[in-house]
Design a protein around this motif. Structure first.
Motif, PDB file in Angstrom:
ATOM      1  N   ASP A 181       0.854  -1.183   0.000  1.00  0.00           N
ATOM      2  CA  ASP A 181       0.000   0.000   0.000  1.00  0.00           C
ATOM      3  C   ASP A 181       0.894   1.238   0.000  1.00  0.00           C
ATOM      4  O   ASP A 181       2.122   1.148   0.007  1.00  0.00           O
ATOM      5  N   ARG A 182       0.269   2.387  -0.007  1.00  0.00           N
ATOM      6  CA  ARG A 182       1.030   3.603  -0.209  1.00  0.00           C
ATOM      7  C   ARG A 182       2.138   3.793   0.827  1.00  0.00           C
ATOM      8  O   ARG A 182       3.270   4.123   0.487  1.00  0.00           O
TER       9      ARG A 182
ATOM     10  N   ASP B 222       3.891  -2.459  -6.112  1.00  0.00           N
ATOM     11  CA  ASP B 222       3.113  -1.355  -5.542  1.00  0.00           C
ATOM     12  C   ASP B 222       1.959  -1.025  -6.501  1.00  0.00           C
ATOM     13  O   ASP B 222       1.795  -1.676  -7.523  1.00  0.00           O
ATOM     14  N   PHE B 223       1.155  -0.024  -6.144  1.00  0.00           N
ATOM     15  CA  PHE B 223      -0.024   0.293  -6.948  1.00  0.00           C
ATOM     16  C   PHE B 223       0.339   0.508  -8.410  1.00  0.00           C
ATOM     17  O   PHE B 223      -0.319   0.006  -9.315  1.00  0.00           O
TER      18      PHE B 223
ATOM     19  N   ALA C 119      -4.916  -3.902   1.002  1.00  0.00           N
ATOM     20  CA  ALA C 119      -3.962  -2.903   0.521  1.00  0.00           C
ATOM     21  C   ALA C 119      -4.611  -2.011  -0.532  1.00  0.00           C
ATOM     22  O   ALA C 119      -4.418  -0.800  -0.534  1.00  0.00           O
ATOM     23  N   LEU C 120      -5.410  -2.623  -1.398  1.00  0.00           N
ATOM     24  CA  LEU C 120      -5.970  -1.879  -2.519  1.00  0.00           C
ATOM     25  C   LEU C 120      -7.165  -1.037  -2.116  1.00  0.00           C
ATOM     26  O   LEU C 120      -7.460  -0.027  -2.727  1.00  0.00           O
TER      27      LEU C 120
ATOM     28  N   PRO D 241      -8.489  -0.077   1.514  1.00  0.00           N
ATOM     29  CA  PRO D 241      -8.523  -0.160   2.973  1.00  0.00           C
ATOM     30  C   PRO D 241      -9.833   0.381   3.533  1.00  0.00           C
ATOM     31  O   PRO D 241     -10.498   1.176   2.869  1.00  0.00           O
TER      32      PRO D 241
END
Length: 723
Positions: A138-139, A218-219, A550-551, A553
């Motif tokens: 996540d970020r 990551d994203f 993660a994508l 929350p």
DNA sequence: CGGAATAAGCTTTTT
DNA sequence: GCTTATTCCG
């Protein structure tokens, strides 16, 4: 249309019906459909149209598993599936034999771009040279990993300000999502970082490499890898062959990367339907570009058809008059003007108050008055430009014991204890994810960065995590915890381990450490973990839980007013961004002043001011019956550092021009607020003098990829080569 | 080497 | 106010 048109089709207006029934049913369970753009103004039944489109397709015989439905959140996807299921159930002549008559329609491919990417990449992992068990960062995890490398390369020690980790990540992300060169991105959005161009490129390159050794994406990687996969004709054909129809919601917020993915999935636009509202594009900071929706049609030959929905079913006319007046000042847009199907109502109010305290009082007074007339708290929302703006209100609501839930400003997932527990699960899931391991190990008393690193080096040499850990010496202070960790690893480490109960097992291990570190606050934090435990139960596997979390929350944190329960009534507090797609009977918008609407950081360029205009438009159009804009005359300057000389708070928002003011009630006498210069430019940041920077020449071990099959596309290599 | 204490900087929006 | 970097002590 089929002779026995389902009854719900008659409830739609002609434009909606045209969108829903777009294309030619061929009778063999397929529908041939040219590309279509649906411009759906706020409140014009966009969700209903999409849901009915899905229902209609299914009714024509299209397999729901062959519909790709891209939404902006998991919640939106579920809502769509629910409503599609509802519509279908109605047309099934209740009592029929068809299977999913009640409840949501099963739409396995409904989700965000990122969630769909993760699923597809796992499915095609071996052809792409990826580990199918990759973790998703996540970020903040991504920022932490980036920071680690930033540190290794010696940038944290420099006196002249090297950009912080969050800034670095934002820069990289913007460049990747827009596909623009780093130098251009810096010049455009972060001019004070231009001196660091070469250093940043090196940092990003090392970061890309490190993610691969850790087997994490990551994203941005999710989208980039998807795009890379589609560059191979055979894989592209396989992926495209999965879907007959691609429906994309909120198309105005797509970025270049996402638009490219859609084009690769459906080059001729066959079966592609994009739905959105150019007037609600509010994610440019994330690389979204309004041009994609403005020029959607032209990318096809012949150009895509367009249907515009303007009949608004949500708001009373005076609210729309105000919103229309606001947008009349905008430059680029598909021309449209919302017309209320609901008729007259109360004019929106502009309330000028002394300060933020008065603002909180006014909102609470209004909320309670509404509730007296029968509007539940849940049907009321307070919206604001940034998450801190609700601080005063939160304090006051808590004091008066009015329950509320706040959306936006993701604090829950950033809490240390939440991250600790998730790190344990992530490490078990992907033992190569050294960042997760690093975090877990440092939870132990007596274990700091140095010891943790040494232990990780040992673990890296072992296939099984538990084997690696047993080879390490425990710090003397942590023997019991250490043994427990090894036992836990043995129990839940293997991928085939049963997911049920794993979360509780981790919590059991973590509980003593929690109590040790947080003494007083332990109880509150343990409660947070219980919330998470309840969520964990709703997912089928650890991998799914971690990826989805993660994508997407949980956006609400309710610990302030004593966590409201599901059935209880509570007021909604939300950032405008997080309010996208929602609606309430009564809406309050806080701090409608120049500096917030538009935000003071966005006053540099014309196009960013336009985006701020759209943001206010989104806020206004959430309201069904009553809308109130609040304008505090002064902000409490409690902890405002010295830079705040030119603070613009207090000036009237430049968006509230004469035409907009004419639609508002309760406008105070002119001039009361206009004694502050509304157009101050953001302060120039002094360019960092070139400082001698130590280059730690980070030795990057070559990443090896041992996969059973020979990959068709080396996605990893492509991700690395971006920099 | 680990961890606490002190000092300095930085503040939007989020998949 | 917060986070992050450095310093100092055990």
């Amino acid at each position: 249309m089929t002779p026995s048109a389902p009854p719900w089709l008659n409830r739609l207006n002609p434009q909606q019906r045209a969108a829903v029934t777009w294309g030619m049913p061929r009778g063999d369970g397929r529908v041939q459909a040219a590309p279509l753009l649906v411009i759906a103004g706020a409140g014009t039944g966009k969700t209903a149209t999409l849901a009915h489109r899905v229902a209609w397709l299914v009714e024509q015989g299209v397999d729901p598993a062959r519909i790709l439905l891209i939404t902006f959140s998991r919640r939106a996807a579920q809502e769509m599936a629910r409503r599609a299921g509802q519509a279908l159930a109605q047309s099934l002549d209740t009592g029929g034999v068809c299977p999913p008559a009640q409840g949501a329609l099963q739409l396995p491919w409904a989700g965000t771009f990122h969630a769909v990417a993760a699923r597809l990449l796992r499915l095609h992992a071996s052809a792409l040279g990826l580990d199918s068990g990759f973790s998703v960062l996540d970020r903040s995890d991504a920022a932490d990993l980036l920071d680690l490398i930033r540190h290794e390369q010696g940038w944290s020690a420099t006196r002249s300000r090297f950009p912080r980790k969050d800034t670095c990540l934002a820069i990289a992300s913007f460049a990747l999502n827009t596909g623009r060169p780093l130098r251009e991105v810096l010049a455009h959005g972060w001019p004070w970082c231009l001196d660091w161009h070469d250093a940043l490129r090196k940092l990003f390159s090392a970061y890309a490499e490190r993610k691969q050794t850790h087997r994490v994406l990551d994203f941005d990687d999710l989208l980039l890898a998807w795009e890379a996969a589609l560059s191979d004709p055979q894989i592209a054909a396989q992926m495209a062959a999965r879907f007959d129809h691609i429906l994309v919601d909120e198309y105005q917020d797509t970025n270049t990367l996402q638009a490219g993915i859609l084009r690769a999935l459906s080059p001729q636009g066959e079966g592609l339907m994009a739905v959105g509202d150019d007037a609600q594009s509010i994610y440019a900071f994330r690389g979204a570009c309004i041009d994609h929706i403005l020029s959607f049609g032209e990318q096809f030959d012949p150009p895509a058809q367009r249907i515009t929905l303007q009949r608004n079913y949500r708001s009373v006319q005076p609210v729309l008059d105000c919103a229309n007046a606001l947008m009349a000042g905008s430059t680029q847009a598909y021309p449209k003007s919302l017309q209320a199907a609901r008729g007259p109502g109360a004019r929106p109010v502009l309330a000028t108050v002394a300060d933020e305290r008065a603002q909180a009082d006014r909102v609470i007074g209004g909320v309670l008055a509404q509730r007296e007339t029968g509007v539940p708290l849940k049907e009321q929302a307070v919206l604001f430009r940034n998450a801190q703006h609700s601080e005063w209100l939160e304090v006051e609501l808590t004091r008066r014991k009015i329950p509320f839930v706040k959306h936006g400003g993701l604090r829950f997932m950033d809490a240390a204890h939440v991250k600790d527990v998730l790190a344990v699960l992530r490490w078990m899931q992907q033992p190569r994810d050294a960042l997760a391991g690093f975090r877990v190990l440092q939870c132990l008393p007596g274990m700091g960065p140095a010891l943790a690193e040494r232990a990780l080096a040992v673990c890296a040499a072992h296939e099984r995590l538990s084997a690696g850990l047993s080879q390490c010496a425990s710090p003397p202070a942590a023997v019991a915890h250490w043994e427990a960790l090894i036992a836990l690893t043995r129990d839940i480490g293997p991928r085939e381990a049963r997911w049920r109960g794993q979360f509780d097992a981790v919590c059991d291990w973590y509980q003593p450490l929690l109590e040790r570190r947080y003494r007083d606050g332990a109880a509150v934090r343990a409660a947070d973990l219980q919330v998470l435990a309840a969520m964990a139960g709703h997912f089928g596997s650890r991998e799914q839980f971690l990826t989805e979390l993660a994508l997407d929350p949980p956006s609400a944190s309710g610990d302030l007013a004593g966590a409201p329960y599901r059935d209880e009534d509570y007021l909604i507090l939300s950032t405008v961004h997080s309010a996208k797609g929602q609606e309430w009977d009564a809406v309050w918008v806080l701090n409608v002043t120049d500096g917030n609407f538009p935000n003071e950081y966005a006053t540099g360029a014309a196009h960013s001011i336009e985006e701020e205009r759209r943001l206010l438009y989104v806020a206004m159009t959430r309201a069904r019956n009553t809308l109130e804009l609040i304008e505090p005359r002064a902000f409490a300057v409690t902890h405002q550092p010295r830079l705040g000389d030119r603070h613009v708070t207090g000036a009237r928002s430049r968006f509230l021009n004469a035409a907009v003011l004419a639609t508002l009630e309760g406008v105070p006498s002119q001039g009361a607020l206009n004694d502050v210069d509304p157009c101050s430019t953001p302060p120039a940041v002094p360019g960092g003098a070139a400082a001698a920077v130590a280059d730690s020449g980070a030795a990057q071990s070559a990443t090896e990829h041992r996969q059973s099959a020979v990959p068709r596309v080396d996605v990893a290599a492509r991700l690395r080569s971006r920099w």
